[in-house]
Design an enzyme around this catalytic site. Sequence first.
Site, PDB file in Angstrom:
ATOM      1  N   TYR A 114       0.817  -1.209   0.000  1.00 53.30           N
ATOM      2  CA  TYR A 114       0.000   0.000   0.000  1.00 53.30           C
ATOM      3  C   TYR A 114       0.857   1.269   0.000  1.00 53.30           C
ATOM      4  O   TYR A 114       0.356   2.361   0.232  1.00 53.30           O
ATOM      5  CB  TYR A 114      -0.932   0.019   1.218  1.00 53.30           C
ATOM      6  CG  TYR A 114      -2.335   0.473   0.879  1.00 53.30           C
ATOM      7  CD1 TYR A 114      -2.553   1.595   0.088  1.00 53.30           C
ATOM      8  CD2 TYR A 114      -3.442  -0.207   1.348  1.00 53.30           C
ATOM      9  CE1 TYR A 114      -3.824   2.021  -0.226  1.00 53.30           C
ATOM     10  CE2 TYR A 114      -4.733   0.210   1.045  1.00 53.30           C
ATOM     11  CZ  TYR A 114      -4.911   1.324   0.258  1.00 53.30           C
ATOM     12  OH  TYR A 114      -6.175   1.743  -0.050  1.00 53.30           O
ATOM     13  N   HIS A 117       3.779   5.275  -3.490  1.00 50.61           N
ATOM     14  CA  HIS A 117       4.633   6.447  -3.672  1.00 50.61           C
ATOM     15  C   HIS A 117       4.635   6.936  -5.119  1.00 50.61           C
ATOM     16  O   HIS A 117       4.822   8.122  -5.378  1.00 50.61           O
ATOM     17  CB  HIS A 117       6.065   6.114  -3.247  1.00 50.61           C
ATOM     18  CG  HIS A 117       6.173   5.727  -1.804  1.00 50.61           C
ATOM     19  ND1 HIS A 117       7.234   5.008  -1.286  1.00 50.61           N
ATOM     20  CD2 HIS A 117       5.344   5.949  -0.754  1.00 50.61           C
ATOM     21  CE1 HIS A 117       7.059   4.815   0.007  1.00 50.61           C
ATOM     22  NE2 HIS A 117       5.917   5.368   0.352  1.00 50.61           N
TER      23      HIS A 117
END
Length: 292
Positions: A114, A117
């Site tokens: 998760y 970026h």
Amino acid sequence: MREDGFRCPQPNPRRTRRLHWPNRMKIYFRLLDCEDQKLTIDFICLLISKLSRVTNGLYVNISLHDYIRGLANVHHSSSDWTLDPRVKINKIFDSEGVPRGIGNQVSVEFNLLYRFHSIISRRDEKWMNEFFADIFGQDKKVDQLTPQEFIQGLYRFEQSIPEDPSEREFGGLKRGENGKFSDADLVQLMKDSMEDPAGCFGARMVPKALRVIEILGIIQARKWQLASLNETRDFFKLKRHETFEDVNSNHEIADLLRKLYDDPDMVEMYPGLFLEDIKPRMDPGILTSLTF
């Protein structure tokens, strides 16, 4: 009893629940003018409780059905797959199934996958570069920070934060004489952020300022001794990557992977998940990597 003859009904939630919503609402609104304030408050609390359940259910549907299914690009398939915790989840991967009632916990794999970026917007990247420049100096290139320099810089930044939360400021926002931020400034900040387009998944999409974060993430993943990318795909019954070109069809990226890993089976789950080819575009949908 009021002068108009209306008698405040006794609070009986069971009886009230059997009323249809239109009739129930009539009672609620008449109670707003009832002399018995405690009774009125009881019914208002009951009304709020009912509406809260409806609102929470709506948010659950938005988050778990619209968002998660869109994230996984299953809106365009016949699959009814969902992560809805309100329904029974089959024992797909082991005999115990999905545990319930153990608190807010996630697996380390989920912690890593998760880390989106790569989809940070250009606007947020600019803000992050300026933030890093304030901490590490204008002359220090953000893509040359070492983990040690990064941690030391964050420690210095932490020491500069006022202990009193009411004195803290961020993002160039200044508090007024009343100690509060301007509502207009906060609304504008939210509006600009919501209209700001996100970045894209895929290799070489992570902002340079987050290079050091990725290094720390890879180190942490190795300490956790996670499964490889292919082992992760095996667990979810997905086809294994037999070549580096299966991981990413870009020959330059595939060659870099070949130099780092001797075999596709050795590609780590993290950062492997974010090096894979992205899925074909689907509207609505999101261009996540293949394993997603």
